[in-house]
Design a protein around this motif. Structure first.
Motif, PDB file in Angstrom:
ATOM      1  N   GLU A 139      24.592  52.739 -48.168  1.00 17.68           N
ATOM      2  CA  GLU A 139      24.733  54.003 -48.890  1.00 17.68           C
ATOM      3  C   GLU A 139      26.192  54.385 -49.092  1.00 17.68           C
ATOM      4  OE1 GLU A 139      22.996  58.585 -48.744  1.00 17.68           O
ATOM      5  OE2 GLU A 139      23.013  57.359 -46.921  1.00 17.68           O
ATOM      6  N   SER A 140      27.051  54.007 -48.155  1.00 14.32           N
ATOM      7  CA  SER A 140      28.456  54.399 -48.227  1.00 14.32           C
ATOM      8  C   SER A 140      29.277  53.497 -49.154  1.00 14.32           C
ATOM      9  CB  SER A 140      29.066  54.380 -46.826  1.00 14.32           C
ATOM     10  OG  SER A 140      28.955  53.090 -46.245  1.00 14.32           O
ATOM     11  N   SER A 141      28.695  52.410 -49.644  1.00 16.46           N
ATOM     12  CA  SER A 141      29.422  51.481 -50.512  1.00 16.46           C
ATOM     13  C   SER A 141      29.128  51.762 -51.982  1.00 16.46           C
ATOM     14  CB  SER A 141      29.038  50.034 -50.182  1.00 16.46           C
ATOM     15  OG  SER A 141      29.311  49.723 -48.833  1.00 16.46           O
ATOM     16  N   SER A 142      30.013  51.282 -52.840  1.00 16.95           N
ATOM     17  CA  SER A 142      29.789  51.418 -54.273  1.00 16.95           C
ATOM     18  C   SER A 142      28.693  50.460 -54.719  1.00 16.95           C
ATOM     19  CB  SER A 142      31.086  51.119 -55.034  1.00 16.95           C
ATOM     20  OG  SER A 142      30.844  51.063 -56.436  1.00 16.95           O
ATOM     21  N   TRP A 143      27.784  50.960 -55.568  1.00 15.41           N
ATOM     22  CA  TRP A 143      26.708  50.113 -56.075  1.00 15.41           C
ATOM     23  C   TRP A 143      27.014  49.604 -57.481  1.00 15.41           C
ATOM     24  CZ3 TRP A 143      21.948  53.658 -54.652  1.00 15.41           C
ATOM     25  CH2 TRP A 143      21.844  53.743 -53.250  1.00 15.41           C
ATOM     26  N   ALA A 144      28.204  49.870 -57.965  1.00 12.94           N
ATOM     27  CA  ALA A 144      28.569  49.442 -59.308  1.00 12.94           C
ATOM     28  C   ALA A 144      28.447  47.931 -59.430  1.00 12.94           C
ATOM     29  CB  ALA A 144      29.999  49.876 -59.626  1.00 12.94           C
ATOM     30  N   GLY A 145      27.688  47.476 -60.408  1.00 15.99           N
ATOM     31  CA  GLY A 145      27.481  46.052 -60.628  1.00 15.99           C
ATOM     32  C   GLY A 145      26.437  45.424 -59.733  1.00 15.99           C
ATOM     33  N   SER A 146      25.892  46.192 -58.772  1.00 17.65           N
ATOM     34  CA  SER A 146      24.902  45.634 -57.845  1.00 17.65           C
ATOM     35  C   SER A 146      23.478  45.812 -58.343  1.00 17.65           C
ATOM     36  CB  SER A 146      25.040  46.292 -56.467  1.00 17.65           C
ATOM     37  OG  SER A 146      26.313  46.066 -55.913  1.00 17.65           O
ATOM     38  N   LEU A 147      23.233  46.879 -59.111  1.00 24.65           N
ATOM     39  CA  LEU A 147      21.876  47.176 -59.556  1.00 24.65           C
ATOM     40  C   LEU A 147      21.599  46.512 -60.897  1.00 24.65           C
ATOM     41  CD1 LEU A 147      21.678  50.985 -58.679  1.00 24.65           C
ATOM     42  CD2 LEU A 147      21.297  48.985 -57.211  1.00 24.65           C
ATOM     43  N   GLN A 148      20.459  45.809 -60.944  1.00 24.08           N
ATOM     44  CA  GLN A 148      20.079  45.087 -62.150  1.00 24.08           C
ATOM     45  C   GLN A 148      18.690  45.509 -62.597  1.00 24.08           C
ATOM     46  OE1 GLN A 148      22.271  43.113 -63.607  1.00 24.08           O
ATOM     47  NE2 GLN A 148      23.750  43.355 -61.915  1.00 24.08           N
ATOM     48  N   PRO A 149      18.419  45.480 -63.908  1.00 16.97           N
ATOM     49  CA  PRO A 149      17.060  45.775 -64.384  1.00 16.97           C
ATOM     50  C   PRO A 149      16.045  44.866 -63.688  1.00 16.97           C
ATOM     51  CG  PRO A 149      18.589  45.683 -66.224  1.00 16.97           C
ATOM     52  CD  PRO A 149      19.348  45.204 -65.020  1.00 16.97           C
ATOM     53  N   GLY A 150      14.972  45.471 -63.209  1.00 23.08           N
ATOM     54  CA  GLY A 150      13.952  44.709 -62.491  1.00 23.08           C
ATOM     55  C   GLY A 150      14.269  44.509 -61.022  1.00 23.08           C
ATOM     56  N   GLY A 151      15.441  44.971 -60.576  1.00 18.96           N
ATOM     57  CA  GLY A 151      15.826  44.782 -59.180  1.00 18.96           C
ATOM     58  C   GLY A 151      15.092  45.733 -58.244  1.00 18.96           C
ATOM     59  N   ARG A 152      14.981  45.313 -56.976  1.00 17.34           N
ATOM     60  CA  ARG A 152      14.304  46.122 -55.954  1.00 17.34           C
ATOM     61  C   ARG A 152      15.258  46.280 -54.775  1.00 17.34           C
ATOM     62  NH1 ARG A 152       8.420  43.472 -55.216  1.00 17.34           N
ATOM     63  NH2 ARG A 152       9.638  41.570 -54.899  1.00 17.34           N
ATOM     64  N   TYR A 153      15.471  47.519 -54.354  1.00 14.49           N
ATOM     65  CA  TYR A 153      16.516  47.807 -53.378  1.00 14.49           C
ATOM     66  C   TYR A 153      16.034  48.837 -52.358  1.00 14.49           C
ATOM     67  CZ  TYR A 153      19.035  45.875 -57.384  1.00 14.49           C
ATOM     68  OH  TYR A 153      19.435  45.088 -58.435  1.00 14.49           O
ATOM     69  N   TYR A 154      16.762  48.907 -51.244  1.00 11.42           N
ATOM     70  CA  TYR A 154      16.481  49.950 -50.251  1.00 11.42           C
ATOM     71  C   TYR A 154      17.733  50.209 -49.432  1.00 11.42           C
ATOM     72  CZ  TYR A 154      16.255  46.529 -46.405  1.00 11.42           C
ATOM     73  OH  TYR A 154      16.557  45.572 -45.470  1.00 11.42           O
ATOM     74  N   TYR A 155      17.784  51.388 -48.831  1.00 12.53           N
ATOM     75  CA  TYR A 155      18.858  51.708 -47.893  1.00 12.53           C
ATOM     76  C   TYR A 155      18.324  52.686 -46.855  1.00 12.53           C
ATOM     77  CZ  TYR A 155      19.563  56.109 -50.498  1.00 12.53           C
ATOM     78  OH  TYR A 155      19.403  57.326 -51.109  1.00 12.53           O
ATOM     79  N   THR A 156      19.029  52.822 -45.758  1.00 13.84           N
ATOM     80  CA  THR A 156      18.620  53.725 -44.683  1.00 13.84           C
ATOM     81  C   THR A 156      19.728  54.746 -44.433  1.00 13.84           C
ATOM     82  OG1 THR A 156      19.541  52.353 -42.905  1.00 13.84           O
ATOM     83  CG2 THR A 156      17.274  51.885 -43.604  1.00 13.84           C
ATOM     84  N   ARG A 157      19.348  55.845 -43.807  1.00 17.86           N
ATOM     85  CA  ARG A 157      20.312  56.872 -43.428  1.00 17.86           C
ATOM     86  C   ARG A 157      20.008  57.310 -41.992  1.00 17.86           C
ATOM     87  NH1 ARG A 157      20.868  62.086 -47.144  1.00 17.86           N
ATOM     88  NH2 ARG A 157      21.760  60.489 -48.540  1.00 17.86           N
ATOM     89  N   CYS A 158      21.026  57.225 -41.139  1.00 21.12           N
ATOM     90  CA  CYS A 158      20.909  57.664 -39.739  1.00 21.12           C
ATOM     91  C   CYS A 158      19.768  56.949 -39.001  1.00 21.12           C
ATOM     92  CB  CYS A 158      20.722  59.168 -39.648  1.00 21.12           C
ATOM     93  SG  CYS A 158      22.078  60.119 -40.358  1.00 21.12           S
ATOM     94  N   ASP A 159      19.363  55.794 -39.480  1.00 25.99           N
ATOM     95  CA  ASP A 159      18.306  54.990 -38.859  1.00 25.99           C
ATOM     96  C   ASP A 159      16.956  55.698 -38.798  1.00 25.99           C
ATOM     97  OD1 ASP A 159      19.913  52.640 -38.024  1.00 25.99           O
ATOM     98  OD2 ASP A 159      20.933  54.100 -36.756  1.00 25.99           O
ATOM     99  N   SER A 160      16.832  56.870 -39.444  1.00 24.79           N
ATOM    100  CA  SER A 160      15.575  57.608 -39.395  1.00 24.79           C
ATOM    101  C   SER A 160      15.046  57.972 -40.781  1.00 24.79           C
ATOM    102  CB  SER A 160      15.744  58.889 -38.571  1.00 24.79           C
ATOM    103  OG  SER A 160      16.754  59.717 -39.121  1.00 24.79           O
ATOM    104  N   THR A 161      15.785  57.597 -41.828  1.00 23.46           N
ATOM    105  CA  THR A 161      15.349  57.831 -43.208  1.00 23.46           C
ATOM    106  C   THR A 161      15.430  56.528 -43.982  1.00 23.46           C
ATOM    107  OG1 THR A 161      16.114  60.131 -43.201  1.00 23.46           O
ATOM    108  CG2 THR A 161      15.810  59.094 -45.346  1.00 23.46           C
ATOM    109  N   LEU A 162      14.397  56.248 -44.753  1.00 24.29           N
ATOM    110  CA  LEU A 162      14.320  55.005 -45.515  1.00 24.29           C
ATOM    111  C   LEU A 162      14.072  55.347 -46.980  1.00 24.29           C
ATOM    112  CD1 LEU A 162      14.085  51.887 -45.655  1.00 24.29           C
ATOM    113  CD2 LEU A 162      11.654  52.152 -45.097  1.00 24.29           C
ATOM    114  N   VAL A 163      14.920  54.801 -47.854  1.00 26.34           N
ATOM    115  CA  VAL A 163      14.794  55.031 -49.300  1.00 26.34           C
ATOM    116  C   VAL A 163      14.692  53.673 -49.988  1.00 26.34           C
ATOM    117  CG1 VAL A 163      15.848  56.003 -51.369  1.00 26.34           C
ATOM    118  CG2 VAL A 163      16.161  57.141 -49.157  1.00 26.34           C
ATOM    119  N   ALA A 164      13.663  53.496 -50.801  1.00 25.87           N
ATOM    120  CA  ALA A 164      13.481  52.252 -51.558  1.00 25.87           C
ATOM    121  C   ALA A 164      13.239  52.602 -53.021  1.00 25.87           C
ATOM    122  CB  ALA A 164      12.307  51.452 -51.002  1.00 25.87           C
ATOM    123  N   PHE A 165      13.724  51.757 -53.910  1.00 34.67           N
ATOM    124  CA  PHE A 165      13.516  52.019 -55.331  1.00 34.67           C
ATOM    125  C   PHE A 165      13.509  50.716 -56.122  1.00 34.67           C
ATOM    126  CE2 PHE A 165      18.046  52.236 -54.485  1.00 34.67           C
ATOM    127  CZ  PHE A 165      18.650  51.579 -55.546  1.00 34.67           C
TER     128      PHE A 165
END
Length: 287
Positions: A73-99
């Motif tokens: 979450e703290s890093s830049s995602w520029a150029g990392s996200l692609q159409p059709g891509g599937r990603y996730y990240y966590t926050r404080c080890d107690s929150t999970l976000v996927a998209f």
């Protein structure tokens, strides 16, 4: 003679219908196999995901195995996200976000969000777990606080385990996060036996959350040698129940003095189960 034969036949039929193998077969056939498999997967998840930290850890593994890419979450995602891509990240080890990025998505386009929570009403250990208010000399208890809007009367007389996140400091000074889950029934909030309560008290059971909803860890006479279990001096160490630190140290395989912080919750030590005559219900824990 004919009556004896008929009675024997009925007994044999009853034994066949109620025997262990037959009962197991009926329960296994009660739900369609796909539904039963999903229910058992859910039960396995509930059994392992005893705290938000465990739920996020397990969910992250499931997403990774399904092909999702982990982002920071703290890093830049520029150029990392692609159409059709599937990603996730966590926050404080107690929150999970996927998209998932749609194949035809373009910046400024719409999106849909589905939310849920990883936490639930529970008894959480206070930052300093040593219980001083009203403790008896014969019992060692923990200081806890209610979290969320729970049905607190359902927490009495249950076998309780303890789990969460523990921070340890190694000999070289580095810090490490450790997941803890003690499924053994090491804690219990006992209710007063019936003959020591009046009818009015039983009818209006409304426990004081500060003085009565206090779990028992062990008999004080059986506590481990405190000189051996005590960690380094300090506000954190001095305010902790030493028997709890000894239990955590045994579970994680570290010396008690390496424990520097912890975020712990209690949970039902009895695992969830399928219930009902057709295995159509999932029963799990207090409210």
């Amino acid at each position: 003679k004919e009556m004896t034969k008929a009675t024997g036949k009925r007994a044999a039929d009853a034994a066949g219908k109620n025997g262990p193998e037959s009962k197991s077969a009926r329960l296994n056939a009660a739900l369609p196999e796909v539904q039963r498999e999903r229910a058992l997967r859910f039960i396995n998840f509930l059994t392992a995901a005893v705290t938000p930290f465990h739920a996020v850890s397990i969910g992250s593994t499931m997403l990774h195995d399904a092909g999702f890419v982990r982002l920071e979450e703290s890093s830049s995602w520029a150029g990392s996200l692609q159409p059709g891509g599937r990603y996730y990240y966590t926050r404080c080890d107690s929150t999970l976000v996927a998209f998932v990025v749609g194949g035809g998505y373009s910046p400024g386009g719409g999106f849909k969000v589905v939310g849920a929570h990883t936490d639930s009403p529970t008894l959480k250990c206070k930052p300093l777990t040593k219980h001083n208010g009203g403790s008896t000399e014969s019992l060692t208890q923990l200081s806890v606080v209610t979290y969320g809007g729970g049905l607190w009367h359902t927490w009495f007389d249950r076998d309780l385990g303890i789990g969460g996140m523990v921070l340890t400091r190694a000999a070289d000074g580095s810090l490490q996060k450790r997941l803890l889950s003690v499924h053994e029934p090491v804690l219990r909030v006992p209710a007063l036996c019936i003959h020591l309560q009046t009818a009015d008290e039983r009818a209006s059971f409304n426990p004081n959350k500060e003085t009565q909803l206090v779990p028992v860890l062990c008999m004080s006479a059986l506590r481990e040698d405190q000189d051996k279990a005590a960690p380094a001096d300090g506000v954190f160490a001095g305010g902790q129940e030493q028997e709890l630190l000894a239990l955590i140290a045994r579970s994680l395989g570290v010396p008690p003095e390496e424990i520097t912080s912890m975020d712990l919750s209690l949970f039902d030590a009895n695992p969830p189960a399928l219930g009902g005559s057709h295995s159509e219900f999932v029963s799990a824990g207090p409210g």
